[in-house]
Design a protein around this motif. Structure first.
Motif, PDB file in Angstrom:
ATOM      1  N   TYR A   1      43.816  37.641  40.256  1.00  0.00           N
ATOM      2  CA  TYR A   1      43.632  38.933  39.562  1.00  0.00           C
ATOM      3  C   TYR A   1      43.049  38.634  38.190  1.00  0.00           C
ATOM      4  O   TYR A   1      42.992  37.476  37.760  1.00  0.00           O
ATOM      5  CB  TYR A   1      44.959  39.664  39.438  1.00  0.00           C
ATOM      6  N   LYS A   2      42.591  39.679  37.520  1.00  0.00           N
ATOM      7  CA  LYS A   2      42.094  39.520  36.159  1.00  0.00           C
ATOM      8  C   LYS A   2      42.984  40.347  35.247  1.00  0.00           C
ATOM      9  O   LYS A   2      42.947  41.573  35.281  1.00  0.00           O
ATOM     10  CB  LYS A   2      40.643  40.016  36.088  1.00  0.00           C
TER      11      LYS A   2
ATOM     12  N   SER B   1      41.383  35.525  34.028  1.00  0.00           N
ATOM     13  CA  SER B   1      41.515  35.305  35.463  1.00  0.00           C
ATOM     14  C   SER B   1      42.721  34.415  35.709  1.00  0.00           C
ATOM     15  O   SER B   1      42.973  33.465  34.966  1.00  0.00           O
ATOM     16  CB  SER B   1      40.273  34.612  36.006  1.00  0.00           C
ATOM     17  N   SER B   2      43.473  34.767  36.767  1.00  0.00           N
ATOM     18  CA  SER B   2      44.624  33.957  37.100  1.00  0.00           C
ATOM     19  C   SER B   2      44.982  34.218  38.551  1.00  0.00           C
ATOM     20  O   SER B   2      44.561  35.223  39.136  1.00  0.00           O
ATOM     21  CB  SER B   2      45.798  34.332  36.195  1.00  0.00           C
TER      22      SER B   2
END
Ligand SMILES: Nc1ncnc2c1ncn2[C@@H]1O[C@H](COP(=O)(O)OP(=O)(O)O)[C@@H](O)[C@H]1O
Ligand SMILES: Nc1ncnc2c1ncn2[C@@H]1O[C@H](COP(=O)(O)OP(=O)(O)O)[C@@H](O)[C@H]1O
Ligand code: SF4
Ligand code: SF4
Ligand SMILES: [Mg+2]
Ligand SMILES: [Mg+2]
Lengths: 346, 331, 388
Positions: free
Chosen positions: C137-138, C144-145
């Motif tokens: 997800y962002k 971002s991760s």
């Protein structure tokens, strides 16, 4: 002292419109101040008295243009220049505010609760475009003059007692060294034991700084103590004006006499049964015809409710608004003193 | 003069409030008695506990610690009732409130309901304590309005409180208070919000009612002139404590407590020389949460000395005159 | 008690020389607590207020980090579990303490009604792992991760609040919806505070014809029932708007109607303050109108504004949810509590699948929490409550 006028009020009137309905149509006027004329001389204290609702506060606010007068002139004789406050421009008003300041009645509502004492006192200076540093220094200079220590500068109003707040109010008024100060009931909201402190301070400052006061109060004994001359108002009208002696000892208007008679004497061995003025101040929306006092006046004649008396000079600067000012003997009749002999517990 | 019979006796009354910032000892050891048909004056500056004393007599202070005795002597030869021991919400105190002991306040607007006419409010309080028909209650209410000097009573009967002036509202309050012919009337600064002229009218009214109805009055005020004109006997309070109590003439002519002396010196009298410095008391009344220990007046007292850090004793100067001060005690 | 005794010592030596009468007030209240501390103490003394604050802090954190707290994205579908009930988290297995785990579902289809029922399948054990790598997800569209707070291994599933009609995880969706459901009311409130207080102060201070006009306008606005008015305005948003523009549109619609009440309150306060002695004193001092407005008037209205604004939020939360529920508010792919509640429209669904009401529970709790906070603020700022 030669009587040099510092303030001349001529035919001052202020009518508040009374508005009703959805579109706020004007349905009448409260004649709060009606054709008032008086002069204040340099260095004196002019007392202004009357029951509440008689227009004292409105006069004070007109003098400082806090409400817009409807009619009349207010001439302030400044050091270099004479202003007509009633028509002064915004720029001239800034000069006027250096010559005349006001002290309000309620020490709790007249200081912004969110401002520190130093900011409160400096407000008139900052308005005169004095720098912050200079203003802060002058605040520290004036604090001892009103009997406050320097540590008060950083306090908030809610941390002060009523008396201290009123001292702050006085400091704010005096910070621009105005020759003329209007005080609107400055001690009525204070505790008994603090009142005399503030009266003493005002008297002191008047001597030290050569101030002129317009002193409004409903406590006649205090007005008598502090004033050189006294003006009595009833329903927006000036009804009597004279020196303290003229108004207190030789008073010629039945209303003034009635006011004096209702002052309670702090002496249990003199329980007075003298005249008590009946009724209440009528609605200023619909003042009685003729003499406004005719509905309560014990001497009213037929003529009184038809024809309004003029303010007439009785000589010696004593002005009275009564048809019968010359004839009436106010020490007789209902006003004759009657003392109840002491009846308190044995 | 009828010999003095107490109708209300207050012994060692303490009223404390617990607050976030500490305990307020609003009333701390007050003793007095009210005699039948007489006027007791309680005088002191704002915050000294006058209103709290008055309200605790009628048990109108819900969230407080009250201790001491308030003995009420009912009509007839019944045993005195200790009002402190009564349940503040119970029937016993409610039967006394309004009927035996009535109270009027400084700001009548807050004690009148804005949505009912004054007539309805008087009738309601009449019918709470007396078994009268609607008609009789109305007649009584109108006669009460007349009695307290409201002109044109029949028409004003239908007025709402906001249509009346402060003085008129105070008269209505007095009418409500008097309609059940109470034996004691507590008047808590009834004229402080009024003009001198109206004050004179109201005080004259209270005095004449007191004499005509043989009622006892507790007159609470900060104004020594009101006391001088009305009271027979005076209690001077300072910060919750009783500074001095005395018959009125004795108090004015021979005050013993430094606070009373200073107060009396500081008032402006007709013969005070104009524009001279007045006597004044230094400082101002402290916040009750910061009251000094020992004598609470000691940070303002001109005669303060070492012993004043301890609680001062009550010194008697006569059967009815006492002051709470160290000055009159020899070491 | 201890507070009093600490303070009771006045700095006075017995027998010390008296201060001169002018230099007065030994009593001045150095020791009296400062305004801010009293305010804090008052709020802390209000239990409901604290509960409200705690809940709001939690929901705001959830809203900010929803992607991280939620095990799945809003659109992740579990085809094998449609309208499955919430799973229970177990920590004992065969009487022994283990790491937390959930059981998978065993589905059974009723031959007559064709309804599928789900029960725990003791054979399928999915241990819960923390800080797992999962769907990427962002965060805030910036970072971002693919770390999420918890999850189960590939092939398993975790649905703490059950799943919806299409098999999407209700827990993840409620957490993500918190974002919209909080931000719409808060932004809407900010806009209406700016509108309402500017117009209110101006209208109260200058009065005149503009004031009369504004007053009548606000009366008209306030005399309409709120919800239909909102619906009418929301319905004017073109349907082809992108989801994000709709979001902005709904927020503005809410604000456009919400300012009226605030405006009237602020105007009333301004009228009262305008005649107050300290404003008069400011004018007598010669202060300019901007000084009067910005340094005297508005700061003194501020606490009032804060309370009114706080108490207006619950209405906005409910409004956004109602609009979204009716399909004229937030639209997919954005989710709010209101859009989630669409899944729970019929009584039948509610009785059989009560877990679909989870977004409603969040909404009610949040509305209560804001009300508690608002009341606590009002009491704390009320100069007449308890302490001067
Ligand atoms: N801003 C105002 N608008 C309308 N009427 C006012 C206003 N200010 C004062 N008045 C009315 O003017 C009369 C005089 O009031 P005021 O000057 O305050 O009297 P005083 O100070 O002698 O008690 C009163 O009847 C009051 O109601
Ligand atoms: N209900 C209350 N709760 C807490 N403190 C109170 C309450 N009522 C009065 N007090 C405090 O008790 C003291 C005495 O108050 P009061 O009797 O009203 O004084 P006054 O002599 O002016 O009538 C004051 O400091 C006041 O703040
Ligand atoms: S003019 Fe008549 S009514 Fe007026 S004060 Fe004189 S005697 Fe009284
Ligand atoms: S006890 Fe001491 S401080 Fe108190 S009044 Fe007497 S002399 Fe003054
Ligand atoms: Mg006034
Ligand atoms: Mg009181």
């Amino acid at each position: 002292m030669p009587d040099t006028p510092i303030l001349q009020v001529e035919n001052l009137s202020k009518f508040f419109p009374v508005q009703r309905g959805l579109l706020r149509r004007t349905v009448g006027h409260v004649k709060a101040v009606n054709d008032v004329t008086f002069t204040v001389n340099k260095g004196e204290c002019l007392g202004l008295v009357g029951e509440s609702g008689c227009g004292k506060t409105t006069v004070a606010r007109c003098l400082l243009r806090l409400v817009e007068p409807d009619q009349g002139r207010i001439l302030l004789h400044g050091e270099q220049q004479t202003f007509d406050i009633a028509s002064a421009s915004r720029k001239e008003m800034l000069d006027v505010r250096r010559q005349m300041q006001i002290i309000f009645q309620d020490p709790f509502s007249s200081l912004d609760p969110r401002w520190r004492v130093t900011d409160v006192i400096a407000e008139p200076l900052l308005a005169q475009k004095v720098g912050r540093g200079e203003a802060g220094r002058r605040v520290l200079d004036i604090l001892p003059t009103v009997g406050l220590g320097p540590h008060f500068a950083d306090r908030f109003p809610h941390e002060l007692s009523g008396g201290e707040r009123q001292r702050v109010s006085i400091a704010r008024a005096l910070i621009v060294s105005p020759p003329l100060v209007v005080a609107d009931e400055p001690v009525s909201a204070l505790d008994v034991s603090v009142r005399s402190q503030i009266i003493n301070l005002l008297l002191d400052l008047q001597g030290q700084m050569n101030l002129t006061y317009v002193f409004i109060a409903h406590d006649l004994s205090i007005v008598k103590h502090i004033s050189h001359r006294i003006a009595v108002m009833y329903l927006g009208r000036l009804v009597e004006l004279g020196t303290t002696q003229q108004v207190f000892d030789e008073c010629k208007h039945p209303y003034t006499k009635a006011l004096l008679a209702s002052v309670l004497i702090p002496d249990p061995t003199h329980r007075e049964q003298s005249y008590v003025l009946e009724g209440e101040v009528p609605s200023p929306l619909n003042p009685p015809s003729g003499c406004h006092f005719s509905t309560r006046c014990p001497f009213a004649q037929e003529q009184c409710s038809v024809e309004e008396p003029e303010l007439r000079d009785m000589g010696g600067g004593h002005w009275v608004r009564c048809h019968f000012a010359e004839e009436l003997d106010l020490s007789e009749g209902v006003f004759a003193p009657q003392f109840e002999t002491q009846s308190a517990s044995a | 003069m009828p010999d003095s019979q107490p109708i209300l006796e207050v012994h060692d009354l303490h009223v404390h409030f617990k607050m976030l910032a500490g305990i307020v000892r609003a009333v701390d050891g007050v003793d007095f008695s009210v005699e039948r048909g007489r006027c007791l004056g309680i005088v002191g500056e704002s915050g000294c506990g006058k209103s709290v004393t008055a309200r605790s007599i009628l048990r109108l202070l819900p969230s407080s610690d009250t201790s001491g005795q308030i003995l009420y002597h009912p009509a007839g030869d019944d045993e005195p009732i200790d009002l402190v021991s009564l349940d503040a919400k119970g029937d016993a105190i409610r039967a006394i409130r309004g009927k035996d002991i009535a109270m009027i306040f400084q700001e009548p607007m807050t004690s009148l309901t804005p949505v009912y006419t004054i007539g309805e409010q008087i009738m309601e309080s009449i019918r709470q304590h007396q078994d009268l028909s609607e008609e009789e209650a109305k007649d009584l209410a109108i006669s009460m309005l007349n009695k307290v000097g409201i002109p044109d009573a029949e028409r004003r009967f239908g007025d709402f409180p906001h249509q009346m002036s402060g003085g008129m509202r105070q008269r209505v309050m007095i009418a409500i208070a008097l309609c059940c012919e109470p034996r004691v009337l507590i008047a808590d600064e009834p004229t402080t919000a009024l003009d001198v002229t109206i004050q004179a009218q109201i005080l004259r009214l209270i005095r004449s009612l007191q004499q005509n109805l043989d009622m006892s009055v507790i007159m609470i005020t900060h104004d020594l002139a009101v006391i001088a004109q009305l009271a027979d006997f005076v209690v001077v309070m300072y910060l919750g404590q009783m500074a001095e109590k005395a018959p009125v003439v004795e108090l004015f002519q021979d005050p013993k407590h430094p606070y009373t002396q200073a107060l009396l010196r500081s008032i402006v009298r007709p013969d005070t020389p104009p524009r001279e410095q007045l006597h004044s008391i230094s400082g101002s009344v402290p916040d009750p949460r910061n009251a000094p220990s020992g004598c609470r007046f000691r940070n303002r007292c001109p005669s303060v000395h070492d012993r004043c850090v301890e609680d001062p004793p009550v010194v008697e100067f006569g059967p009815q005159h006492s002051a709470t001060c160290w000055l009159y005690v020899d070491d | 008690m201890s507070v009093v005794s600490e303070q009771a010592q006045t700095p006075l030596q017995p027998g010390a020389p008296r201060p001169p009468a002018a230099d007065v007030d030994v009593t001045s209240s150095e020791q009296v607590a400062s305004r801010g501390r009293i305010l804090g103490a008052r709020i802390m003394a209000n239990r409901l207020g604290i509960i409200g604050i705690v809940w709001l802090v939690i929901t705001v954190l959830i809203a900010l980090f929803a992607d991280f707290f939620a095990p799945y994205s809003v659109d992740h579908v579990h085809q094998e579990a449609l309208r499955a009930p919430p799973q229970r988290v177990h920590i004992f297995r065969d009487g022994k303490l283990t790491r937390p785990f959930v059981y998978g579902y065993k589905s059974e289809r009723d031959a007559r009604t064709f309804l599928t029922t789900y029960t725990e399948d003791p054979e399928l054990v999915y241990p819960i792992h923390f800080f797992v790598e999962a769907e990427p997800y962002k965060l805030w569209g910036l970072i971002s991760s693919n770390r999420r707070l918890f999850g189960v291994e590939e092939g398993g599933m975790v649905a703490l609040f059950g799943t919806g009609r299409l098999g999407r995880d209700v827990f993840s969706r409620v957490l993500t919806a918190t974002r919209i459901s909080l931000s719409v009311p808060i932004i809407g409130m900010l806009i209406s505070v700016i509108l309402g207080s500017t117009i209110g102060v101006a209208s109260g201070y200058w009065g005149g014809a503009a004031d009369i006009l504004i007053q009548r306008l606000t009366e008209v606005l306030m005399s309409f029932p709120r919800i239909p008015l909102w619906m009418a305005l929301a319905a004017t948003l073109p349907p082809e708007l992108s989801s994000l523009h709709r979001y902005l549109g709904v927020t503005i619609v809410l604000a456009l109607i919400g300012w009226a009440g605030l405006c009237r309150q602020i105007r009333g306060k301004t009228l009262a303050l305008k005649e107050s002695d300290f404003i008069m004193a400011g004018r007598a001092a010669g202060s300019s109108t901007p000084t009067i407005l910005f340094r005297h008037l508005i700061p003194n209205c501020f606490s009032h504004i804060v309370v009114v604004a706080t108490l207006s939020i619950p209405g906005l939360i409910l409004a956004e949810s109602s609009l979204s529920f009716l399909g004229i508010g937030i639209t997919p792919p954005l989710v709010s509590w209101g859009t989630l509640l669409k899944d729970a429209q019929s009584v039948q669904v509610l009785t059989k699948h009560p877990w679909l009401l989870a977004p409603g529970v969040f909404m009610v709790l949040t509305v209560l929490a804001v009300n508690f906070l608002g009341d606590a603020l009002r009491d704390a700022l009320d100069p007449y409550s308890e302490i001067r």
